[in-house]
Motif scaffolding. Structure first.
Motif, PDB file in Angstrom:
ATOM      1  N   GLU A 170       6.071  38.663 -20.237  1.00 28.71           N
ATOM      2  CA  GLU A 170       6.363  39.623 -19.202  1.00 28.71           C
ATOM      3  C   GLU A 170       7.597  39.566 -18.967  1.00 28.71           C
ATOM      4  O   GLU A 170       7.861  41.016 -18.451  1.00 28.71           O
ATOM      5  N   SER A 197       5.405  41.243 -11.811  1.00 28.03           N
ATOM      6  CA  SER A 197       5.477  40.400 -13.027  1.00 28.03           C
ATOM      7  C   SER A 197       5.083  38.879 -12.850  1.00 28.03           C
ATOM      8  O   SER A 197       4.443  38.147 -13.580  1.00 28.03           O
ATOM      9  N   ASN A 200       1.567  38.726 -12.632  1.00 25.27           N
ATOM     10  CA  ASN A 200       0.991  38.644 -14.062  1.00 25.27           C
ATOM     11  C   ASN A 200       0.926  37.329 -14.669  1.00 25.27           C
ATOM     12  O   ASN A 200      -0.064  36.944 -15.328  1.00 25.27           O
ATOM     13  N   ARG A 210      -3.561  39.331 -18.339  1.00 25.22           N
ATOM     14  CA  ARG A 210      -2.454  40.081 -17.450  1.00 25.22           C
ATOM     15  C   ARG A 210      -2.830  41.676 -17.411  1.00 25.22           C
ATOM     16  O   ARG A 210      -3.776  42.259 -17.889  1.00 25.22           O
ATOM     17  N   HIS A 213       1.168  47.079 -14.802  1.00 22.72           N
ATOM     18  CA  HIS A 213       1.807  47.048 -13.806  1.00 22.72           C
ATOM     19  C   HIS A 213       1.419  48.083 -12.427  1.00 22.72           C
ATOM     20  O   HIS A 213       1.599  47.875 -11.596  1.00 22.72           O
TER      21      HIS A 213
END
Length: 411
Positions: A170, A197, A200, A210, A213
């Protein structure tokens, strides 16, 4: 006709009765608003408060600042009232360490607040007034599941543990995003990208996946977390004034709605995990909890059963525990680095010497990076992640050292 100081005041028997009743009620309120102190004990110092409202008006919109001012006058241990509920406020490092570290077992309870019943459907470990054997067993289970997917290592990976692997991946994405944004004209707010982040990494540990974005599902989680933080930070007066539970209350309605949406999201993720669950292939924390749940159902002698509903609440607790604090820690670090270019330069020089630029730093490099570690620890010491802890309910009297409980004189 009533005569006062030689003056005749026309007043009826009904008005006199009404005035007497009002006086008695006000007198009763003044007597009842402050709970009695057990014989042999002294009440902690504190300011005068209004009947029924207590110190709600004194606390205002920034209660942490108001309480900081009060602690300077009344000391590190003071008492206020929110509504009719007495609240003990602890300030200062020594006092808080005494209560939450040295006497942690005595202060691990939670108050039975009305708003807590809406968090995780009332099944949350973090916000639950019950701290008995069942609660302790659930907590150990959650800790073991978390350890399995943080401290434990993946034999197929070069990282020392699962958590490091998720963070490294990440971090690469976040750095690339920052470089892309810095190449553009203008400025940007790093918080929006840091929080995504962090979300995630937690999603990878809890759900084994994950998100991009710009993924709408991930962004909705982030927005819900922000909403929860904003509403929870302002407090819920309905916790202390029960009548507000039955009156129109926009803040409480938002709080209920945010928690409901969070719970529905977690419920959906757990249901999807059940569909693809394989006992010999544990992918993440949720799988680990499902496995335990199924094993205990087969064990007739098991003391602690974990229902499907409680799996949702445990995952939700783990998800929420690191979300805001980690994001805030990274945000403080970035702010200090930007405003202290000399410190930033020394950290970079240390990293270049020990790690170089051909690979990312790893946890195994930590002993050789004393300056970087000192910066991180100093950030923790100097910054403030949250103004308050989650309220605690003590089981026994607080055994404070004399210097902590001594009353301070006004400046």
């Amino acid at each position: 006709m009533l005569s006062v100081f030689g003056l005749s005041i026309p007043i009826s028997a009904t008005e006199l009765l009404l005035a007497s009743t009002t006086f008695c009620l006000v007198f009763w309120m003044f007597r009842a608003w402050r709970p009695g102190v057990p014989k042999g004990l002294k009440s902690p110092p504190g300011p005068w408060g209004w009947p029924l409202l207590g110190h709600m008006l004194t606390l205002g919109k920034n209660p942490h600042l108001a309480l900081s001012r009060l602690s300077q006058r009344y000391g590190d241990v003071l008492e206020i009232r929110i509504g009719c509920t007495p609240v003990l406020v602890l300030s200062g490092l020594d006092t808080i360490r005494q209560a939450l570290v040295r006497q942690g077992d005595d202060f691990k309870g939670r108050p039975d607040l009305y708003s807590f019943t809406f968090i995780s459907g009332g099944q949350s470990m973090t916000f639950n007034p019950d701290s008995g054997p069942v609660w302790a067993a659930r907590r150990r289970l959650a800790q073991n599941a978390l350890k399995s997917f943080s401290i434990a290592s993946d034999p197929t990976s070069s990282s020392s543990c699962y958590l490091e692997e998720h963070v490294s991946k990440e971090a690469e994405v976040l750095i690339s995003k920052f470089q892309e944004l810095m190449a553009r004209v203008g400025h940007f707010d790093p918080y929006r990208y840091v929080v995504v982040s962090v979300a995630n990494v937690i999603c990878a540990m809890c759900f084994g996946q994950r998100y991009d974005h710009d993924d709408q599902e991930l962004l909705s989680i982030v927005n819900l977390s922000n909403e929860f933080g904003e509403v929870a930070a302002s407090g819920n007066p309905a916790d202390f004034l029960p009548i507000l539970r039955y009156l129109p209350n926009s803040a409480l309605s938002i709080f209920k709605d945010v928690n409901k949406k969070f719970y529905i999201f977690m419920q959906k993720m757990v249901k999807e995990h059940y569909k693809t669950f394989e006992k010999g292939h544990i992918r993440d924390i949720t799988d680990s909890l499902i496995k335990h749940c199924q094993d205990k159902k087969l064990d007739k002698n098991a003391n602690i059963q974990l229902s499907d509903e409680k799996i949702v609440s445990v995952v939700l607790d783990l998800f929420g525990a690191g979300f805001d604090t980690v994001t805030t820690a990274i945000s403080w670090s970035l702010m200090y680095l930007v405003t202290s270019p000399g410190v930033q330069r020394k950290i970079q020089e240390e990293l270049d010497t020990v790690v170089g630029r051909a690979r990312q730093p790893q946890l195994s490099d930590r002993p050789q990076l004393p300056y970087l570690e000192a910066f991180i620890l100093e950030t923790f010491r100097h910054s403030s992640f949250v103004p308050f802890t989650i309220p605690h309910r003590p089981f026994q009297d607080l055994d404070l050292p004399q210097e902590c409980s001594a009353q301070k004189k006004p400046a």
